[in-house]
Design a protein around this motif. Structure first.
Motif, PDB file in Angstrom:
ATOM      1  N   MET A   1       0.848  -1.173   0.000  1.00 53.69           N
ATOM      2  CA  MET A   1       0.000   0.000   0.000  1.00 53.69           C
ATOM      3  C   MET A   1       0.894   1.238   0.000  1.00 53.69           C
ATOM      4  SD  MET A   1      -2.659   1.382   2.938  1.00 53.69           S
ATOM      5  CE  MET A   1      -2.915  -0.260   3.496  1.00 53.69           C
ATOM      6  N   THR A   2       0.463   2.241  -0.718  1.00 55.38           N
ATOM      7  CA  THR A   2       1.172   3.520  -0.782  1.00 55.38           C
ATOM      8  C   THR A   2       0.304   4.588  -0.144  1.00 55.38           C
ATOM      9  OG1 THR A   2       2.238   2.866  -2.854  1.00 55.38           O
ATOM     10  CG2 THR A   2       2.252   5.200  -2.316  1.00 55.38           C
ATOM     11  N   THR A   3       0.882   5.300   0.814  1.00 49.72           N
ATOM     12  CA  THR A   3       0.165   6.405   1.455  1.00 49.72           C
ATOM     13  C   THR A   3       0.798   7.728   1.043  1.00 49.72           C
ATOM     14  OG1 THR A   3       1.512   6.225   3.455  1.00 49.72           O
ATOM     15  CG2 THR A   3      -0.577   5.014   3.428  1.00 49.72           C
ATOM     16  N   ILE A   4       0.015   8.779   1.144  1.00 50.64           N
ATOM     17  CA  ILE A   4       0.432  10.109   0.710  1.00 50.64           C
ATOM     18  C   ILE A   4       0.634  11.003   1.925  1.00 50.64           C
ATOM     19  CG2 ILE A   4      -0.276  12.177  -0.549  1.00 50.64           C
ATOM     20  CD1 ILE A   4      -2.046  10.268  -2.283  1.00 50.64           C
ATOM     21  N   GLU A   5       1.776  11.692   1.949  1.00 49.12           N
ATOM     22  CA  GLU A   5       2.033  12.700   2.975  1.00 49.12           C
ATOM     23  C   GLU A   5       2.304  14.023   2.262  1.00 49.12           C
ATOM     24  OE1 GLU A   5       4.788  13.493   6.928  1.00 49.12           O
ATOM     25  OE2 GLU A   5       5.329  11.874   5.574  1.00 49.12           O
ATOM     26  N   ILE A   6       1.658  15.063   2.717  1.00 47.47           N
ATOM     27  CA  ILE A   6       1.795  16.392   2.130  1.00 47.47           C
ATOM     28  C   ILE A   6       2.507  17.311   3.119  1.00 47.47           C
ATOM     29  CG2 ILE A   6       0.530  18.436   1.308  1.00 47.47           C
ATOM     30  CD1 ILE A   6       0.204  16.063  -0.558  1.00 47.47           C
ATOM     31  N   PHE A   7       3.493  18.048   2.615  1.00 45.77           N
ATOM     32  CA  PHE A   7       4.172  19.081   3.392  1.00 45.77           C
ATOM     33  C   PHE A   7       3.772  20.419   2.770  1.00 45.77           C
ATOM     34  CE2 PHE A   7       6.674  15.308   4.097  1.00 45.77           C
ATOM     35  CZ  PHE A   7       6.943  15.368   5.460  1.00 45.77           C
ATOM     36  N   GLN A   8       2.601  20.891   3.180  1.00 47.17           N
ATOM     37  CA  GLN A   8       2.020  22.081   2.568  1.00 47.17           C
ATOM     38  C   GLN A   8       2.912  23.314   2.736  1.00 47.17           C
ATOM     39  OE1 GLN A   8      -1.878  23.584   3.899  1.00 47.17           O
ATOM     40  NE2 GLN A   8      -2.610  23.095   1.845  1.00 47.17           N
ATOM     41  N   GLU A   9       3.679  23.358   3.826  1.00 44.66           N
ATOM     42  CA  GLU A   9       4.555  24.504   4.060  1.00 44.66           C
ATOM     43  C   GLU A   9       5.669  24.602   3.009  1.00 44.66           C
ATOM     44  OE1 GLU A   9       6.244  21.054   6.412  1.00 44.66           O
ATOM     45  OE2 GLU A   9       4.243  21.863   6.099  1.00 44.66           O
ATOM     46  N   ARG A  10       5.944  23.516   2.298  1.00 45.23           N
ATOM     47  CA  ARG A  10       6.953  23.520   1.238  1.00 45.23           C
ATOM     48  C   ARG A  10       6.361  23.918  -0.118  1.00 45.23           C
ATOM     49  NH1 ARG A  10       9.650  17.577   2.098  1.00 45.23           N
ATOM     50  NH2 ARG A  10      10.348  17.861   4.251  1.00 45.23           N
ATOM     51  N   CYS A  11       5.070  23.781  -0.268  1.00 39.94           N
ATOM     52  CA  CYS A  11       4.404  23.951  -1.561  1.00 39.94           C
ATOM     53  C   CYS A  11       4.566  25.381  -2.084  1.00 39.94           C
ATOM     54  CB  CYS A  11       2.918  23.607  -1.433  1.00 39.94           C
ATOM     55  SG  CYS A  11       2.017  23.714  -2.995  1.00 39.94           S
ATOM     56  N   ILE A  12       4.862  25.473  -3.399  1.00 40.55           N
ATOM     57  CA  ILE A  12       4.967  26.779  -4.047  1.00 40.55           C
ATOM     58  C   ILE A  12       3.820  27.009  -5.030  1.00 40.55           C
ATOM     59  CG2 ILE A  12       7.470  26.940  -3.718  1.00 40.55           C
ATOM     60  CD1 ILE A  12       7.749  26.145  -6.722  1.00 40.55           C
ATOM     61  N   GLY A  13       2.886  26.059  -5.080  1.00 39.58           N
ATOM     62  CA  GLY A  13       1.694  26.222  -5.901  1.00 39.58           C
ATOM     63  C   GLY A  13       1.900  26.038  -7.392  1.00 39.58           C
ATOM     64  N   ALA A  14       2.911  25.293  -7.793  1.00 40.32           N
ATOM     65  CA  ALA A  14       3.175  25.079  -9.219  1.00 40.32           C
ATOM     66  C   ALA A  14       2.028  24.331  -9.900  1.00 40.32           C
ATOM     67  CB  ALA A  14       4.491  24.330  -9.413  1.00 40.32           C
ATOM     68  N   GLN A  55       1.357   6.847 -11.386  1.00 38.61           N
ATOM     69  CA  GLN A  55       0.818   8.198 -11.529  1.00 38.61           C
ATOM     70  C   GLN A  55       1.144   9.045 -10.296  1.00 38.61           C
ATOM     71  OE1 GLN A  55      -3.475   8.360 -11.454  1.00 38.61           O
ATOM     72  NE2 GLN A  55      -3.512  10.091 -12.859  1.00 38.61           N
ATOM     73  N   ALA A  56       0.938   8.502  -9.113  1.00 35.59           N
ATOM     74  CA  ALA A  56       1.215   9.230  -7.874  1.00 35.59           C
ATOM     75  C   ALA A  56       2.716   9.481  -7.713  1.00 35.59           C
ATOM     76  CB  ALA A  56       0.677   8.460  -6.677  1.00 35.59           C
ATOM     77  N   GLU A  57       3.531   8.490  -8.067  1.00 34.46           N
ATOM     78  CA  GLU A  57       4.986   8.648  -7.987  1.00 34.46           C
ATOM     79  C   GLU A  57       5.458   9.750  -8.925  1.00 34.46           C
ATOM     80  OE1 GLU A  57       6.638   4.781  -8.723  1.00 34.46           O
ATOM     81  OE2 GLU A  57       5.816   3.977  -6.864  1.00 34.46           O
ATOM     82  N   ARG A  58       4.890   9.818 -10.103  1.00 34.80           N
ATOM     83  CA  ARG A  58       5.257  10.859 -11.068  1.00 34.80           C
ATOM     84  C   ARG A  58       4.920  12.237 -10.510  1.00 34.80           C
ATOM     85  NH1 ARG A  58       8.370  13.212 -14.290  1.00 34.80           N
ATOM     86  NH2 ARG A  58       7.481  14.237 -16.093  1.00 34.80           N
ATOM     87  N   ALA A  59       3.763  12.370  -9.891  1.00 34.72           N
ATOM     88  CA  ALA A  59       3.368  13.649  -9.297  1.00 34.72           C
ATOM     89  C   ALA A  59       4.352  14.073  -8.212  1.00 34.72           C
ATOM     90  CB  ALA A  59       1.957  13.562  -8.736  1.00 34.72           C
ATOM     91  N   ALA A  60       4.766  13.132  -7.382  1.00 34.96           N
ATOM     92  CA  ALA A  60       5.725  13.438  -6.321  1.00 34.96           C
ATOM     93  C   ALA A  60       7.083  13.811  -6.914  1.00 34.96           C
ATOM     94  CB  ALA A  60       5.860  12.254  -5.373  1.00 34.96           C
ATOM     95  N   GLU A  61       7.503  13.110  -7.942  1.00 32.39           N
ATOM     96  CA  GLU A  61       8.798  13.360  -8.572  1.00 32.39           C
ATOM     97  C   GLU A  61       8.891  14.728  -9.226  1.00 32.39           C
ATOM     98  OE1 GLU A  61       9.307  10.163 -11.336  1.00 32.39           O
ATOM     99  OE2 GLU A  61       9.733   8.701  -9.749  1.00 32.39           O
ATOM    100  N   ILE A  62       7.801  15.190  -9.832  1.00 26.72           N
ATOM    101  CA  ILE A  62       7.871  16.467 -10.553  1.00 26.72           C
ATOM    102  C   ILE A  62       7.557  17.677  -9.675  1.00 26.72           C
ATOM    103  CG2 ILE A  62       7.373  15.394 -12.772  1.00 26.72           C
ATOM    104  CD1 ILE A  62       4.553  16.608 -12.591  1.00 26.72           C
ATOM    105  N   CYS A  63       7.254  17.450  -8.410  1.00 29.98           N
ATOM    106  CA  CYS A  63       7.003  18.569  -7.500  1.00 29.98           C
ATOM    107  C   CYS A  63       8.323  19.317  -7.267  1.00 29.98           C
ATOM    108  CB  CYS A  63       6.449  18.073  -6.163  1.00 29.98           C
ATOM    109  SG  CYS A  63       6.218  19.415  -4.977  1.00 29.98           S
ATOM    110  N   PRO A  64       8.408  20.590  -7.689  1.00 30.54           N
ATOM    111  CA  PRO A  64       9.663  21.319  -7.545  1.00 30.54           C
ATOM    112  C   PRO A  64      10.026  21.639  -6.095  1.00 30.54           C
ATOM    113  CG  PRO A  64       7.949  22.774  -8.370  1.00 30.54           C
ATOM    114  CD  PRO A  64       7.364  21.378  -8.338  1.00 30.54           C
ATOM    115  N   ALA A  65       9.065  21.551  -5.198  1.00 31.07           N
ATOM    116  CA  ALA A  65       9.314  21.895  -3.797  1.00 31.07           C
ATOM    117  C   ALA A  65       9.398  20.660  -2.886  1.00 31.07           C
ATOM    118  CB  ALA A  65       8.225  22.828  -3.298  1.00 31.07           C
ATOM    119  N   VAL A  66       9.281  19.481  -3.449  1.00 24.85           N
ATOM    120  CA  VAL A  66       9.297  18.225  -2.694  1.00 24.85           C
ATOM    121  C   VAL A  66       8.249  18.266  -1.572  1.00 24.85           C
ATOM    122  CG1 VAL A  66      10.784  16.469  -1.631  1.00 24.85           C
ATOM    123  CG2 VAL A  66      11.785  18.129  -3.190  1.00 24.85           C
TER     124      VAL A  66
END
Length: 67
Positions: free
Chosen positions: A1-14, A47-58
């Motif tokens: 199973m793959t779970t998602i963790e978000i670090f919103q404080e890192r997000c730049i809104g790309a 698909q989820a891995e690709r989204a995580a990989e292309i996030c410029p702010a990790v």
């Protein structure tokens, strides 16, 4: 199973994550990433891995767990 963790404080809104995996990610009213689901469905891992990989702010981290 793959779970998602978000670090919103890192997000730049790309928004790259939304373009790649709108089923799992969205932007809130402030333009920051939010998870639409806590877990990635079987078959959607790439698909989820690709989204995580292309996030410029990790701001997206995926965790592999047993189960």
């Amino acid at each position: 199973m793959t779970t998602i963790e978000i670090f919103q404080e890192r997000c730049i809104g790309a928004g790259n994550c939304v373009e790649v995996a709108a089923k799992y990610f969205d932007l809130d009213e402030d333009g920051l990433v939010v998870a639409r689901r806590d877990e990635v469905e079987a078959g959607d891992e790439e698909q989820a891995e690709r989204a995580a990989e292309i996030c410029p702010a990790v701001a997206i981290v995926l965790h592999q767990t047993a189960g």
